[in-house]
Scaffold this motif. Structure first.
Motif, short mmCIF file in Angstrom:
data_model
loop_
_atom_site.label_atom_id
_atom_site.label_comp_id
_atom_site.label_asym_id
_atom_site.label_seq_id
_atom_site.Cartn_x
_atom_site.Cartn_y
_atom_site.Cartn_z
N GLU A 1 33.63 68.70 13.07
CA GLU A 1 34.38 67.45 12.34
C GLU A 1 35.73 67.58 12.12
OE1 GLU A 1 31.84 66.96 8.84
OE2 GLU A 1 30.28 65.87 10.03
N GLU A 2 36.03 68.93 11.86
CA GLU A 2 37.72 69.26 11.65
C GLU A 2 38.26 68.88 12.92
OE1 GLU A 2 40.83 72.78 10.36
OE2 GLU A 2 38.60 73.19 10.46
N PHE A 3 37.98 69.36 14.04
CA PHE A 3 38.17 69.16 15.35
C PHE A 3 38.27 67.82 15.80
CE2 PHE A 3 37.73 68.36 19.98
CZ PHE A 3 38.80 69.07 20.38
N GLU A 4 37.33 67.06 15.39
CA GLU A 4 37.49 65.70 15.74
C GLU A 4 38.36 64.68 14.84
OE1 GLU A 4 32.54 65.23 16.92
OE2 GLU A 4 33.28 64.43 14.93
N ARG A 5 38.57 65.42 13.60
CA ARG A 5 39.56 64.72 12.52
C ARG A 5 41.07 65.06 12.94
NH1 ARG A 5 37.20 66.64 8.60
NH2 ARG A 5 38.65 68.25 8.16
N THR A 6 41.25 66.28 13.25
CA THR A 6 42.78 66.77 13.53
C THR A 6 43.07 67.21 14.85
OG1 THR A 6 42.13 69.26 13.30
CG2 THR A 6 42.66 67.93 11.07
N GLN A 7 42.10 67.28 15.76
CA GLN A 7 42.28 67.71 17.18
C GLN A 7 42.97 68.85 17.29
OE1 GLN A 7 44.25 64.37 19.30
NE2 GLN A 7 42.33 63.14 19.17
N SER A 8 42.83 69.94 16.24
CA SER A 8 43.33 70.98 16.44
C SER A 8 42.80 72.05 15.35
CB SER A 8 45.02 71.09 16.13
OG SER A 8 45.79 72.36 16.10
N THR A 9 42.06 72.68 15.86
CA THR A 9 41.34 73.70 15.04
C THR A 9 41.55 75.23 15.43
OG1 THR A 9 39.71 71.86 14.79
CG2 THR A 9 39.04 74.38 14.27
N SER A 10 41.77 76.14 14.53
CA SER A 10 41.71 77.58 14.58
C SER A 10 40.18 77.97 14.25
CB SER A 10 42.77 78.16 13.83
OG SER A 10 44.17 77.98 14.36
N LEU A 11 39.55 78.62 15.30
CA LEU A 11 38.33 79.37 15.08
C LEU A 11 38.43 80.41 13.90
CD1 LEU A 11 36.68 79.84 18.60
CD2 LEU A 11 36.93 77.79 17.13
N PRO A 12 37.57 80.35 12.84
CA PRO A 12 37.47 81.37 11.84
C PRO A 12 37.24 82.63 12.41
CG PRO A 12 35.31 79.82 11.99
CD PRO A 12 36.40 79.38 12.76
N LYS A 13 37.68 83.65 11.92
CA LYS A 13 37.81 85.03 12.40
C LYS A 13 36.47 85.46 12.92
CE LYS A 13 39.61 89.80 11.64
NZ LYS A 13 40.18 90.52 10.42
N GLU A 14 35.22 85.16 12.16
CA GLU A 14 34.18 85.76 12.14
C GLU A 14 33.41 85.05 13.74
OE1 GLU A 14 33.73 82.54 9.03
OE2 GLU A 14 35.07 84.02 9.74
N LEU A 15 33.95 83.77 13.74
CA LEU A 15 33.70 83.17 15.07
C LEU A 15 34.53 83.66 16.27
CD1 LEU A 15 31.63 81.17 16.61
CD2 LEU A 15 33.15 79.31 15.95
N HIS A 16 35.77 83.82 16.06
CA HIS A 16 36.57 84.33 17.16
C HIS A 16 36.19 85.49 17.93
CE1 HIS A 16 40.52 85.30 19.00
NE2 HIS A 16 39.95 84.63 19.97
N SER A 17 35.72 86.60 16.93
CA SER A 17 35.46 87.64 17.30
C SER A 17 34.13 87.87 18.19
CB SER A 17 35.40 88.72 16.31
OG SER A 17 34.22 88.28 15.37
N LYS A 18 33.57 86.84 18.10
CA LYS A 18 32.31 86.66 18.79
C LYS A 18 32.17 86.55 20.50
CE LYS A 18 29.50 86.18 14.76
NZ LYS A 18 28.25 85.17 13.79
N PRO A 19 32.97 85.51 21.02
CA PRO A 19 32.86 85.13 22.35
C PRO A 19 33.11 86.35 23.13
CG PRO A 19 34.10 83.56 21.17
CD PRO A 19 33.96 84.60 20.03
#
Length: 387
Positions: free
Chosen positions: A342-360
């Protein structure tokens, strides 16, 4: 097998419900409530199977005989692959130095999407004939989805297909494949804008549950779970063809490079991983590199514009199947997935939270592939430090 929305605000459905829904009513994408875990003996048995037989085994797990009996399912899949030019349907070409190419282009339109769409169309028509219903399929395309979808349902009495073609953003061959089919149930319209811009009104239409129900609308884009399900077979087949041995413990890993636009095939690979297939996925993109930036830097945001390349089907900035991948990486956390999307759809610019970015990182890696050879393209903006 039940399916739930990645955003957690929609009722769960069975396979038939997921097949006919496209987007879930809450704007999310349907995913299996639980993923089957495959043991070593199952993987060893599957390693002896042909590609069509692998599709049958996977579909049996995720559809269930109470919806489509196994003998009927087998017949539908055999019928789907009848027109493929290669006797194996999918073939692995072995090159040098351990490099292999999985040939997914032996279908009617020469696009890999023929594989999943021909099966999906068979499932669709099975349920429609059984229940004496009619649907209208709405497809927005960046190139090959439109022609493969048309090929899969052209002439069907219980399906009308509307394809929205972004003018000037598909190859001439793809455009001709879509606009030269003379069938009463095929309707192709040229529209202004690129495929990402086209997805916005389509998503808005499917968010209107009453309108969708009134007109029996559905989608065959890779938002449709059935597409992702069949594409899982690509990864299993590739692994079994490339793994040096299945007699070791743990099983040897195999690296699979996935060219991607909307990330449907990538999501299929991530699900196969979660089921126990030891593959490492490498994301291959062109200049429209949102997935590369997401994996490398946690930067899930749009660039200023879609950049046209030779690979027009990959000219996508909104890879909607990343929502499925985020949901997997967040351990089925629908609330977290919903907040992120929803944040991405609203702002079209999102930084993944650290706990998610470390997982891919153990799951995906993301080289950026340019649409031109860098040394012959002075205007190329690729960073030479990128892998």
């Amino acid at each position: 097998m039940w399916y739930i929305s990645t955003r957690g605000m929609a009722p769960r459905v069975n396979f038939e419900g997921a097949l006919f829904s496209g987007y879930a009513p809450d704007g999310g994408l349907f995913m299996p409530e639980e993923l089957p875990q495959l043991g070593i003996e199952t993987l060893r048995h599957w390693s002896t199977l042909s590609y069509p037989s692998l599709v049958k085994e996977l579909c049996t797990l995720f559809i269930g005989p109470e919806l489509i009996p196994r003998d009927v399912l087998n017949d539908l899949i055999d019928r789907a692959f009848r027109r493929f030019r290669h006797r194996e349907v999918v073939h692995l070409s072995r090159l040098r130095n351990g490099l292999n190419v999985l040939e997914l282009w032996h279908g009617a339109t020469y696009a890999f999407k023929d594989l999943s769409l021909c099966c999906t169309a068979q499932f669709l028509q099975y349920f429609l004939e059984k229940e004496k219903k009619h649907v209208t399929v709405v497809v927005g395309t960046s190139g090959d989805t439109g022609s493969a979808a048309i090929e899969s349902v052209q002439g069907a009495k219980n399906v009308d297909i509307i394809v929205l073609l972004p003018q000037g953003h598909c190859t001439k061959i793809q455009e001709l494949q879509m606009t030269t089919v003379v069938r009463e149930n095929v309707h192709v319209f040229g529209v202004e804008g690129n495929s990402d811009e086209l997805d916005e009104p389509i998503k808005a239409v499917f968010a209107d549950v009453a309108f969708v129900k009134k007109h029996n609308l559905m989608s065959l884009n890779s938002i449709n779970w059935s597409r992702v399900l069949v594409q899982m077979a690509h990864h299993f087949f590739a692994y079994f063809q490339c793994a040096p041995s299945l007699d070791t413990h743990p099983l040897p890993p195999v690296e699979v490079v996935v060219p991607t636009g909307a990330a449907g095939n990538l999501a299929a690979g991530c699900i196969a991983q979660k089921m126990g297939l030891p593959i490492r996925l490498v994301v291959a993109v062109n200049r429209n590199d949102i997935i590369h930036r997401t994996v490398q830097r946690g930067d899930f945001s749009l660039s200023k514009a879609v950049e046209p390349t030779l690979a027009s089907a990959m000219d996508i900035q909104v890879p909607y199947n990343m929502e499925r991948i985020f949901w997997l990486l967040l351990a089925s956390d629908s609330q977290g997935t919903r907040a992120l999307m929803e944040e991405f759809e609203r702002t079209q610019s999102t930084s993944l939270p650290k706990e998610l970015h470390s997982k891919p990182s153990p799951v995906l890696s993301g080289p950026r592939l340019c649409s031109q050879v860098p040394r012959s393209c002075p205007g190329c903006r690729a960073d030479p430090r990128d892998p």
